[in-house]
Motif scaffolding. Structure first.
Motif, mmCIF file in Angstrom:
data_model
loop_
_atom_site.group_PDB
_atom_site.id
_atom_site.type_symbol
_atom_site.label_atom_id
_atom_site.label_comp_id
_atom_site.label_asym_id
_atom_site.label_seq_id
_atom_site.Cartn_x
_atom_site.Cartn_y
_atom_site.Cartn_z
ATOM 1 N N GLU A 1 47.390 45.832 42.787
ATOM 2 C CA GLU A 1 46.848 44.978 43.837
ATOM 3 C C GLU A 1 46.391 45.759 45.055
ATOM 4 O O GLU A 1 45.616 45.232 45.865
ATOM 5 C CB GLU A 1 47.872 43.919 44.229
ATOM 6 N N SER A 2 46.846 47.020 45.196
ATOM 7 C CA SER A 2 46.414 47.825 46.338
ATOM 8 C C SER A 2 44.970 48.296 46.183
ATOM 9 O O SER A 2 44.374 48.804 47.136
ATOM 10 C CB SER A 2 47.327 49.040 46.509
ATOM 11 N N LEU A 3 44.407 48.122 44.990
ATOM 12 C CA LEU A 3 43.067 48.642 44.711
ATOM 13 C C LEU A 3 42.007 47.545 44.583
ATOM 14 O O LEU A 3 40.888 47.814 44.161
ATOM 15 C CB LEU A 3 43.085 49.486 43.431
ATOM 16 N N TYR A 4 42.354 46.311 44.935
ATOM 17 C CA TYR A 4 41.317 45.273 44.928
ATOM 18 C C TYR A 4 41.625 44.232 45.994
ATOM 19 O O TYR A 4 42.749 44.095 46.443
ATOM 20 C CB TYR A 4 41.172 44.633 43.546
ATOM 21 N N ARG A 5 40.579 43.496 46.370
ATOM 22 C CA ARG A 5 40.739 42.421 47.350
ATOM 23 C C ARG A 5 39.632 41.395 47.137
ATOM 24 O O ARG A 5 38.579 41.707 46.553
ATOM 25 C CB ARG A 5 40.679 42.958 48.776
ATOM 26 N N LEU A 6 39.881 40.178 47.580
ATOM 27 C CA LEU A 6 38.859 39.142 47.626
ATOM 28 C C LEU A 6 38.453 38.936 49.076
ATOM 29 O O LEU A 6 39.313 38.787 49.955
ATOM 30 C CB LEU A 6 39.380 37.822 47.036
ATOM 31 N N GLU A 7 37.144 38.940 49.292
ATOM 32 C CA GLU A 7 36.643 38.813 50.655
ATOM 33 C C GLU A 7 35.246 38.220 50.622
ATOM 34 O O GLU A 7 34.358 38.735 49.925
ATOM 35 C CB GLU A 7 36.604 40.193 51.329
ATOM 36 N N ASP A 8 35.042 37.111 51.340
ATOM 37 C CA ASP A 8 33.727 36.476 51.459
ATOM 38 C C ASP A 8 33.120 36.151 50.095
ATOM 39 O O ASP A 8 31.922 36.334 49.862
ATOM 40 C CB ASP A 8 32.765 37.356 52.261
ATOM 41 N N GLY A 9 33.966 35.679 49.177
ATOM 42 C CA GLY A 9 33.471 35.287 47.871
ATOM 43 C C GLY A 9 33.126 36.429 46.951
ATOM 44 O O GLY A 9 32.405 36.262 45.968
ATOM 45 N N ILE A 10 33.660 37.615 47.216
ATOM 46 C CA ILE A 10 33.387 38.800 46.402
ATOM 47 C C ILE A 10 34.718 39.439 45.997
ATOM 48 O O ILE A 10 35.644 39.537 46.814
ATOM 49 C CB ILE A 10 32.539 39.832 47.180
ATOM 50 N N LEU A 11 34.800 39.852 44.744
ATOM 51 C CA LEU A 11 35.922 40.656 44.281
ATOM 52 C C LEU A 11 35.542 42.120 44.423
ATOM 53 O O LEU A 11 34.626 42.612 43.759
ATOM 54 C CB LEU A 11 36.240 40.341 42.814
ATOM 55 N N TRP A 12 36.239 42.821 45.327
ATOM 56 C CA TRP A 12 36.008 44.256 45.548
ATOM 57 C C TRP A 12 37.073 45.041 44.794
ATOM 58 O O TRP A 12 38.262 44.769 44.941
ATOM 59 C CB TRP A 12 36.103 44.598 47.038
#
Length: 258
Positions: free
Chosen positions: A226-237
């Motif tokens: 989980e430290s290597l991804y995030r959800l932000e503004d409708g995007i999976l980074w």
């Protein structure tokens, strides 16, 4: 599914002739009738453009279907359609040219103001092919097509086409052009890879809204970090790390296969 079209969903049908439409056995089958929209409507115009409004789709989208056709000449065709009206549309369809006895090519066409816009990409279809999967993707004013003969291995059309339509209706169609009496059966229709309802309303697609992944949907993540991804503004980074799965792979295993 069922025995009739859901006209709440298919709410923008053009020239509906219910006598030439059947829903049975998990398929929508259209019996072709004469008529065309090439450089304008014929008289009478063609029937059964089974469309829905795009108010639930966003500005960009991908639609997909699988069809089986028994069309045999006369420019008979069936496939995917995005339409403002019959003078302004994009269609992506397998076709049986005049004098042919089988589906012989797939075409991607755009008309603006009843004028065909270049390019006009085509690909040949292997002789005897009847089952064809299609995807039509809208990105701004650009429409691109993909096709498959097994539902797994996809190929892109050699060129995309342009059309300035805003929020066109979309769906499926089948027309006979110079003849009638052939059939085109559609197994399913997907919007952005998602089945309507998605088995209890969850859907198979994901807009990546919210602040965290829906783990009920993404229920088979491989080596989650989980430290290597995030959800932000409708995007999976997703942050990449060293590693691979090619052949024996890297000693440091890859992470975050969603």
């Amino acid at each position: 599914d069922g025995s009739s079209l859901d006209t709440n969903r298919w709410n923008a049908i053009v020239n509906h002739n219910p006598d030439a439409v059947e829903v049975a056995g998990g398929e929508l089958t259209i019996t072709t009738e004469p008529g065309d929209i090439y450089f304008g409507d014929t008289t009478p115009p063609p029937n059964n453009f089974i469309l829905q409004s795009a108010d639930h789709a966003g500005s960009d989208w991908t639609i997909e279907t699988k069809l089986s056709g028994t069309i045999d000449g006369g420019y008979s065709q069936g496939g995917l359609m995005a339409m403002q009206d019959t003078d302004n549309y994009v269609k992506f369809d397998p076709i049986s040219d005049d004098g042919s006895t089988v589906i012989n090519r797939i075409e991607l066409r755009s008309e603006v103001g009843a004028q065909v816009i270049d390019p006009q990409p085509n690909v040949d279809v292997p002789v005897g092919t009847t089952d064809i999967w299609l995807r039509l993707t809208k990105e701004g004013t650009t429409y691109s097509g993909e096709y498959s003969y097994d539902g797994e291995n996809w190929q892109s059309m050699p060129q995309s086409v342009e059309n300035p339509m805003e929020a066109p209706d979309f769906g499926v169609f089948a027309i006979g052009v110079n003849q009638g009496g052939d059939t085109v059966s559609f197994d399913h229709f997907l919007l952005n890879g998602e089945q309507p309802g998605g088995g209890g309303g969850a859907g198979f697609g994901d807009e990546f809204d919210g602040a965290s992944l829906d783990k009920a949907k993404w229920n088979a993540i491989v080596r989650e970090d989980e430290s290597l991804y995030r959800l932000e503004d409708g995007i999976l980074w997703v942050e990449t790390v060293g590693g691979d799965i090619w052949q024996s792979g890297d000693p440091a295993p890859t992470r975050n296969f969603f």
